[in-house]
Design an enzyme around this catalytic site. Structure first.
Site, PDB file in Angstrom:
ATOM      1  N   SER A 284       0.828  -1.207   0.000  1.00 28.88           N
ATOM      2  CA  SER A 284       0.000   0.000   0.000  1.00 28.88           C
ATOM      3  C   SER A 284       0.861   1.256   0.000  1.00 28.88           C
ATOM      4  O   SER A 284       2.010   1.256   0.457  1.00 28.88           O
ATOM      5  CB  SER A 284      -0.911   0.021   1.236  1.00 28.88           C
ATOM      6  OG  SER A 284      -1.862  -1.004   1.182  1.00 28.88           O
ATOM      7  N   ALA A 285       0.300   2.342  -0.519  1.00 25.00           N
ATOM      8  CA  ALA A 285       0.970   3.632  -0.450  1.00 25.00           C
ATOM      9  C   ALA A 285       1.190   3.998   1.022  1.00 25.00           C
ATOM     10  O   ALA A 285       0.325   3.731   1.866  1.00 25.00           O
ATOM     11  CB  ALA A 285       0.129   4.705  -1.140  1.00 25.00           C
TER      12      ALA A 285
END
Length: 207
Positions: free
Chosen positions: A60-61
């Site tokens: 994930s970012a």
């Protein structure tokens, strides 16, 4: 200060516009994300975006990891269930906040689980517990959990995960088959969930 350290520090500063919890920002600044991504993606390790990690999965970012950590309101000693270990980065950030020995993570793909265990061990988070299995079933042996979160999208919170979260505990997940929403839910004494919508998100589906 090493270049990786500077990049991590800059990333944490960048996230201040979206996250205000200092321990969360400190965790982002501490965990070496570049060690959790594939070698050919390492140059982008501190870019604020998701990256592929193999087996059709992503890391994930950083802003999403930080936002989720803030919404979970994590404290040292909280027992946490994570569904979707992936490369182990999110579990490491959680471990910074609650202690590695309090994090239990379930990964569907055996290859990713094995790699995550190795990376977590090599980066000082070896006490995080990782197992291969069906995330929808949770990890009942270590229940009840104070916090439960999914790093993959589900149609709704799977019933076993709700059951394994204590009364007053918090669940957090991307919910929806098509359009996904980040839903934070507090478990009431009667087992029902008090839900709050924290906006649209995009995650890989729960398998």
């Amino acid at each position: 200060m090493a270049d990786w350290d500077r990049k991590r520090s800059r990333l944490a500063d960048h996230l201040r516009s979206r996250v205000s919890t200092e321990p969360v920002l400190a965790a982002i600044a501490s965990v070496p994300r570049h060690k959790f991504v594939p070698d050919d993606k390492r140059h982008d390790a501190y870019a604020d975006r998701p990256l592929p990690i193999g087996a059709g999965q992503t890391i994930s970012a950083p802003h999403m990891v930080a936002i989720m950590a803030e919404l979970l309101d994590l404290s040292p000693g909280d027992r946490v269930l994570e569904i979707g270990t992936g490369c182990g980065y999110h579990a490491a950030v959680t471990a910074e906040l609650v202690g590695p020995e309090n994090v239990y993570s379930v990964e569907y793909h055996a290859s990713l689980a094995a790699e995550a265990r190795e990376t977590l061990d090599a980066t000082g988070y070896g006490d995080v517990s990782v197992r291969t299995g069906d995330g929808k079933k949770g990890w009942p042996e270590h229940a009840p959990y104070d916090r439960t979160y999914l790093t993959c999208a589900a149609p709704d919170f799977p019933a076993p995960l709700v059951d394994q979260t204590r009364s007053g505990g918090i669940l957090l997940a991307p919910i929806g088959d098509g359009q996904q929403r980040l839903i934070r839910a507090e478990k009431r004494a009667d087992g029902t969930l008090d839900r709050a919508d924290h906006g649209g998100v995009r995650f890989v589906p729960l398998q």
